[in-house]
Design a protein around this motif. Structure first.
Motif, PDB file in Angstrom:
ATOM      1  N   ALA A 179       0.690  -1.300   0.039  1.00  0.00           N
ATOM      2  CA  ALA A 179      -0.071   0.096  -0.076  1.00  0.00           C
ATOM      3  C   ALA A 179       0.997   1.242   0.002  1.00  0.00           C
ATOM      4  N   THR A 180       1.857   1.147   0.422  1.00  0.00           N
ATOM      5  CA  THR A 180       3.032   2.459   0.282  1.00  0.00           C
ATOM      6  C   THR A 180       4.305   1.747   0.174  1.00  0.00           C
ATOM      7  N   LEU A 181       5.154   2.844  -0.237  1.00  0.00           N
ATOM      8  CA  LEU A 181       6.625   2.179  -0.552  1.00  0.00           C
ATOM      9  C   LEU A 181       7.554   3.125   0.369  1.00  0.00           C
ATOM     10  N   ARG A 182       7.929   2.220   1.222  1.00  0.00           N
ATOM     11  CA  ARG A 182       8.834   2.954   2.394  1.00  0.00           C
ATOM     12  C   ARG A 182      10.356   3.416   1.506  1.00  0.00           C
ATOM     13  N   LEU A 183      10.386   4.532   1.998  1.00  0.00           N
ATOM     14  CA  LEU A 183      11.794   5.152   1.549  1.00  0.00           C
ATOM     15  C   LEU A 183      12.458   5.625   3.086  1.00  0.00           C
ATOM     16  N   GLN A 184      13.667   6.030   2.635  1.00  0.00           N
ATOM     17  CA  GLN A 184      14.588   6.533   3.667  1.00  0.00           C
ATOM     18  C   GLN A 184      15.338   7.555   2.958  1.00  0.00           C
ATOM     19  N   ARG A 240       2.477   7.675  -9.662  1.00  0.00           N
ATOM     20  CA  ARG A 240       1.501   7.738  -8.760  1.00  0.00           C
ATOM     21  C   ARG A 240       0.495   6.498  -8.546  1.00  0.00           C
ATOM     22  N   GLU A 241       1.018   5.199  -8.568  1.00  0.00           N
ATOM     23  CA  GLU A 241       0.297   4.087  -8.320  1.00  0.00           C
ATOM     24  C   GLU A 241       0.380   3.816  -6.805  1.00  0.00           C
ATOM     25  N   VAL A 242       1.473   4.478  -5.911  1.00  0.00           N
ATOM     26  CA  VAL A 242       1.668   3.913  -4.602  1.00  0.00           C
ATOM     27  C   VAL A 242       2.302   5.278  -4.075  1.00  0.00           C
ATOM     28  N   PRO A 243       2.082   5.581  -2.805  1.00  0.00           N
ATOM     29  CA  PRO A 243       2.533   6.645  -2.157  1.00  0.00           C
ATOM     30  C   PRO A 243       3.863   6.237  -1.442  1.00  0.00           C
ATOM     31  N   ALA A 244       4.828   7.155  -1.420  1.00  0.00           N
ATOM     32  CA  ALA A 244       5.951   7.025  -0.495  1.00  0.00           C
ATOM     33  C   ALA A 244       5.746   7.271   1.023  1.00  0.00           C
ATOM     34  N   ARG A 245       6.407   6.475   1.867  1.00  0.00           N
ATOM     35  CA  ARG A 245       6.259   6.548   2.953  1.00  0.00           C
ATOM     36  C   ARG A 245       7.421   6.720   3.773  1.00  0.00           C
ATOM     37  N   ILE A 380      -5.528   7.535   2.843  1.00  0.00           N
ATOM     38  CA  ILE A 380      -3.793   7.506   2.879  1.00  0.00           C
ATOM     39  C   ILE A 380      -3.502   6.153   2.422  1.00  0.00           C
ATOM     40  N   LEU A 381      -4.176   4.979   2.868  1.00  0.00           N
ATOM     41  CA  LEU A 381      -3.716   3.840   2.678  1.00  0.00           C
ATOM     42  C   LEU A 381      -4.161   3.323   1.261  1.00  0.00           C
ATOM     43  N   GLY A 382      -5.074   4.027   0.394  1.00  0.00           N
ATOM     44  CA  GLY A 382      -5.724   3.963  -0.863  1.00  0.00           C
ATOM     45  C   GLY A 382      -6.741   2.782  -0.729  1.00  0.00           C
ATOM     46  N   VAL A 383      -7.372   2.526   0.472  1.00  0.00           N
ATOM     47  CA  VAL A 383      -8.449   1.701   0.727  1.00  0.00           C
ATOM     48  C   VAL A 383      -9.777   2.272   0.867  1.00  0.00           C
ATOM     49  N   ASP A 384      -9.859   3.741   0.864  1.00  0.00           N
ATOM     50  CA  ASP A 384     -11.135   4.286   1.200  1.00  0.00           C
ATOM     51  C   ASP A 384     -12.276   3.843   0.484  1.00  0.00           C
ATOM     52  N   HIS A 385     -11.968   3.234  -0.847  1.00  0.00           N
ATOM     53  CA  HIS A 385     -13.130   2.435  -1.539  1.00  0.00           C
ATOM     54  C   HIS A 385     -13.988   1.397  -0.846  1.00  0.00           C
ATOM     55  N   ARG A 386     -13.075   0.869   0.078  1.00  0.00           N
ATOM     56  CA  ARG A 386     -13.492  -0.229   0.658  1.00  0.00           C
ATOM     57  C   ARG A 386     -13.838  -0.125   2.272  1.00  0.00           C
ATOM     58  N   VAL A 387     -13.205   0.580   2.899  1.00  0.00           N
ATOM     59  CA  VAL A 387     -13.184   0.612   4.316  1.00  0.00           C
ATOM     60  C   VAL A 387     -13.408   2.404   4.840  1.00  0.00           C
TER      61      VAL A 387
END
Lengths: 451, 466
Positions: A179-184, A240-245, A380-387
């Motif tokens: 759901a996110t791409l963890r970046l440092q 923009r398929e996934v957000p960076a975290r 934020i998690l891209g699941v607002d169409h479900r929950v």
């Protein structure tokens, strides 16, 4: 009262003729002080043949007579949430309940969407590592699963996977993987390398876009860009398929990331965000969303000129600047974002709403606080169409509370996830003895008594 | 202890039968499998602690039958019979009842103080498995790794265990189990049934799920392709050699060999490979798939939920396949009793109360719960040790004390495990034509004071070694 009696009389006659009447009588179980919610014309205007046509379908669950906090459509008093299978079918006060539907009486209870937490570690995950999918190591019988549901949380985000909290099985467990791409951001050389990787990814994205356009135009000479040395994760990010975290707390760590966002436009989430309130406009301008725990405390660094540390007003400040944020519960006593049964009470997933309560104390409005543990977290998690809200078509994840969600006295009495009751406080020995309700929560007969 | 001196004939009898078993070479084809081999003098048996001493009875003594009089015979398959007589001949039970007539010349054993019941059956054990060969995946056979001299078999026989389903060690889909008698000089002598079932072990994780699902999917595909090829081969007219169809050369395409003969059709494989054949027999429900769950464990306080999550994920991975399933695991299987009964799986669990109701201190008798839900439950000893075997019946008695129905408890250590081994028609009950695997006990079997006095395996009374 006369009007009410007439409605009841009319209903009774309909019921007598067609053996139908559960809907009408639901009204009678409501407190007398509440106005009759049903328009008086509704029963009369229904054609006489309606009861016969009413489909008798299996798999319906009706949560009746609760005050439904939809989050996105306001609060509906004394409303019904009709569930079909794993989805919400209808919400409202005039919802017709099909015959054979399982009824859950929510009289005197508040119905909220299941809470979404944006940070956890290993809720329900049994065994060690071993790779593979997180969902394949899920233990629906675990204690932490029970505790999480007791805290009203029905969706967790852990190890970049969004998953439900289930006690009955593992069907429809995973909502979204990656759901996110963890970046440092790193420092020095690492920071330069990140820029280089992003640059290569951007070149690839541009080239492949050009290639697709040429191909669509019928150009057979077009050459597909090479993927050599291209970080496909970053390509997804730039598309923009996934957000960076980014896990960042200090404002001085946020600034270089915000700089990066000026060059490379991608969706970005900051997790931690202790000092986000000191640079709200910088964050807002780049559309960065924040995941934070309002109860975390850190004193100001007196040696520095700029604002530092935490603030009880942080959420209110961010809200004024237009920053979207969601809450996570602060780390437990042992440092992990897990349910803790010892240590400092309240510093764990069981009290996620208390984050909201603290933010409200700091000046945030209640609606935004509620959204921060439901729909904003889901977005934020891209699941607002479900929950994240109670709307038809969404997953049937509901929690039934005996009070306002931001009241520390409120307990989750029932948690419904994927359309099935996964938790009932009265049936779990760990919680059933704490301030038990005098009115048992549970199924009521399909035809309430007509006294 | 040993055999009571009173039936002197008994000693001779058992020794005689033992001598039969010692006869070297494959048994001569005869009217019955148990028939006497030729009268060739047997070589002196090697000194073995568990074998009877050299017999004074000549080896060519006529096959003996005998009548055992007991206080009570618990048949398991039917009602118990008081004051019963069991007739044994040629290693088989030939009659049982109150008024059965002993044939002339039968030796009479007076066990009127004792209770008879079928020999105990351990359906899954690794006892005595010491592999000498490399594992061959699914085609690994426990038989190839059994050490006939292992002490554990002596303990088993003494405790009244007459059949053991030995499984190979390993993870995943491990290999084939072998049903053996704990008594025998060599593996061949011990084996009662080869390839009793397919044994596997499952733990949480994507790797295990994929392994099970893909192994069976591939097997299914291979079987379908094989059967299709066979069918095509059968329907294709096979031209007699040398008589090519006359039209062939004329119509033959350029690619045909100059000789003009039609290109030979691809020959279908003669048979499936060994692994797929085994999986095919499981998919056809000829063999059971026995799956051991455990290890790993849950999370939180104590982590006592295993093997419930394992079963949930196993059911998910294997939902496509109709199989005869047996689940091996602890009392927490009761947490997933719906999944177990939906899969029509039998269950094997150690006879001990090891679990609590989730997150309480309320004891959970998983076996009783599952039994009440209609699941067929068999018990295992708590450990493959001397104590584990000796206390087995006592432990089963405890399960009864805590709620397992008494009338089904003995079935759970005899006939149910026998059925899991696919030998329900041979062992596990006292009835006509069953193997004469019989226990003689002092007292009622599930009583704390019960004591195994004599053990008969295949019509042969075992002597205790001192």
């Amino acid at each position: 009262m006369i009007l009410r009696a007439r409605i009841r009389g009319a209903l009774l006659s309909i019921a007598a003729i067609a053996g139908f009447g559960s809907l009408g009588f639901a009204q009678d179980t409501r407190p007398a002080s509440r106005p009759a919610s049903r328009p008086s014309t509704a029963p009369a205007s229904r054609p006489a043949s309606a009861p016969a046509e009413k489909p008798k379908e299996e798999g319906f669950v009706a949560v009746v007579n609760g005050d439904v906090e939809t989050v996105t459509m306001g609060r509906l008093k004394g409303a019904t949430v009709l569930i079909k299978g794993t989805k919400i079918w209808k919400v409202g006060r005039n919802v017709e309940i099909p015959d054979g539907a399982q009824r859950i009486d929510a009289t005197g209870l508040l119905v909220y969407p299941g809470l979404v937490t944006t940070r956890a570690q290993s809720i329900g995950i049994a065994g060690g590592g071993g790779g593979g999918k997180l969902a394949d190591r899920y233990d629906p019988f675990g204690l932490d699963v029970l505790g999480t549901l007791a805290g009203g949380i029905t969706t967790v985000f852990q190890q970049d996977t969004v998953m439900k909290v289930l006690t009955k099985g593992i069907d429809d467990l995973t909502v979204r993987e990656g759901a996110t791409l963890r970046l440092q951001m790193g420092s020095g050389q690492a920071r330069l390398e990140l820029r280089e990787r992003l640059e290569r990814a951007r070149t690839y994205v541009m080239d492949s876009r050009e290639f697709e356009a040429k191909k669509a135009a019928g150009d057979k000479e077009a050459k597909e860009p090479s993927k050599d040395g291209v970080d496909m994760g970053l390509v997804r990010l730039l598309r923009r398929e996934v957000p960076a975290r980014f896990e960042v707390d200090r404002a001085e760590d946020m600034m270089p990331i915000l700089d990066l966002l000026d060059t490379y436009r991608f969706d970005c989430v900051f997790s931690g965000c202790l000092e986000a309130w000191t640079i709200p406009n910088e964050i807002s301008r780049r559309g960065v969303r924040c995941i934070l725990a309002p109860r975390r405390r850190q004193p100001r660094d007196e040696r520095r000129e700029v604002l530092t540390g935490s603030s009880p007003e942080a959420c209110a400040i961010l809200k004024r600047a237009g920053v979207e944020f969601a809450f996570y519960p602060p780390p437990g006593f042992d440092g992990g974002d897990i349910i803790t049964w010892d240590g400092i009470a309240g510093r764990d997933l069981q009290t996620l709403p208390m984050e909201g309560a603290w933010a409200i104390r700091g000046g945030l409005d209640e609606q935004t606080a509620l959204e921060a543990i439901t729909i904003t977290a889901a977005r934020i998690l891209g699941v607002d169409h479900r929950v994240g809200s109670i709307e038809p078509g969404k997953d049937a994840d509901l929690i039934l509370l005996d009070g306002n969600i931001f009241d520390f006295r409120s307990y989750t009495q029932v948690a419904i996830v994927n359309g099935a009751i996964q938790y009932e406080k009265s049936k779990v020995p760990l919680f059933s003895h704490i301030r038990p309700r005098t009115v048992p929560v549970g199924e009521v007969p399909a035809y309430p008594e007509t006294k | 202890m040993g055999i009571r001196p009173a039936p002197g004939s008994l000693l001779r009898l058992s020794l005689g039968l033992a001598a039969v078993a010692f006869a070297q070479g494959p048994p001569a084809p005869g009217p019955t499998p148990q028939s006497q081999p030729s009268a060739a003098p047997a070589p002196p048996p090697a000194p073995m602690p568990w074998r009877p001493l050299p017999s004074p009875v000549p080896d060519d003594a006529p096959e003996e039958s005998f009548a055992i009089h007991v206080k009570r015979a618990i048949t398991v398959s039917g009602e118990p019979i008081d004051d019963a007589t069991i007739l044994v001949h040629g290693g088989k039970i030939v009659g049982i009842g109150r008024n059965v007539e002993a044939p002339k010349g039968a030796k009479h054993l007076d066990y009127r103080q004792l209770t008879a019941m079928p020999g105990l059956v351990v359906a899954v054990t690794r006892a005595g498995y010491a592999p000498r060969s490399l594992p061959k995946g699914v085609a690994t056979r426990a038989k190839d790794g059994i050490d006939p001299d292992a002490d554990v078999y002596k303990w088993a026989a003494r405790a009244g265990i007459t059949t053991m389903g030995v499984v190979p060690a390993g993870g995943g889909i491990v290999g084939l189990a072998t049903a053996i008698s704990p008594r025998g000089k060599s593996v061949d002598e011990m084996v009662k049934k080869e390839d009793a079932y397919l044994f596997s072990s499952f733990e949480l994780g994507t790797a295990a799920k994929d392994n099970f699902r893909q192994t069976f999917e591939r097997a299914k595909d291979a079987i379908e392709a094989f059967e299709k090829a066979q069918k095509e081969a059968a329907s294709r007219p096979t031209p007699a050699p040398g008589t090519a169809p006359a039209s062939a050369p004329a119509a033959g395409p350029a690619t045909q060999p100059a000789g003009g003969a039609p290109a030979p059709a691809p020959r279908p494989p003669a048979k499936l490979d060994a692994q797929t054949e085994i999986l095919a027999s499981v998919l056809k429900k000829e063999k059971k798939l026995v799956t051991q769950f455990g290890g790993g464990g849950g999370f939180g306080v104590g982590g006592q939920t295993a093997p419930a999550p394992e079963v949930v994920h196993f059911t998910d991975a294997m939902k496509k396949f109709e199989l005869d399933r047996v689940y091996v695991g602890g009392a927490n299987l009761a947490l997933v009793e719906e999944r177990v009964s939906d899969a029509k799986a039998s269950v094997l669990m150690p006879a001990e109360e090891s679990a609590y109701e989730p997150f309480t201190r309320i004891r959970l008798n998983g076996a009783a719960e599952l039994h009440a839900a209609g699941v067929k439950v068999g018990f295992l000893p708590t450990a493959d040790t001397r104590d584990g075997y000796q206390d087995w019946l006592h432990k089963v008695g405890e399960m009864v004390r805590y709620g397992f129905p008494a009338k089904d408890a003995l079935r759970a250590v005899t006939l149910t495990p026998a059925e899991i081994l696919g030998m329900g028609d041979r062992i596990g009950s006292l009835a006509k034509d069953r193997d004469a695997d019989i226990l003689f006990l002092e007292g009622s079997p599930l009583d704390a004071s019960a004591k195994v006095r004599h053990v008969m395996i295949g019509g042969e009374l075992q002597e205790e070694d001192q």
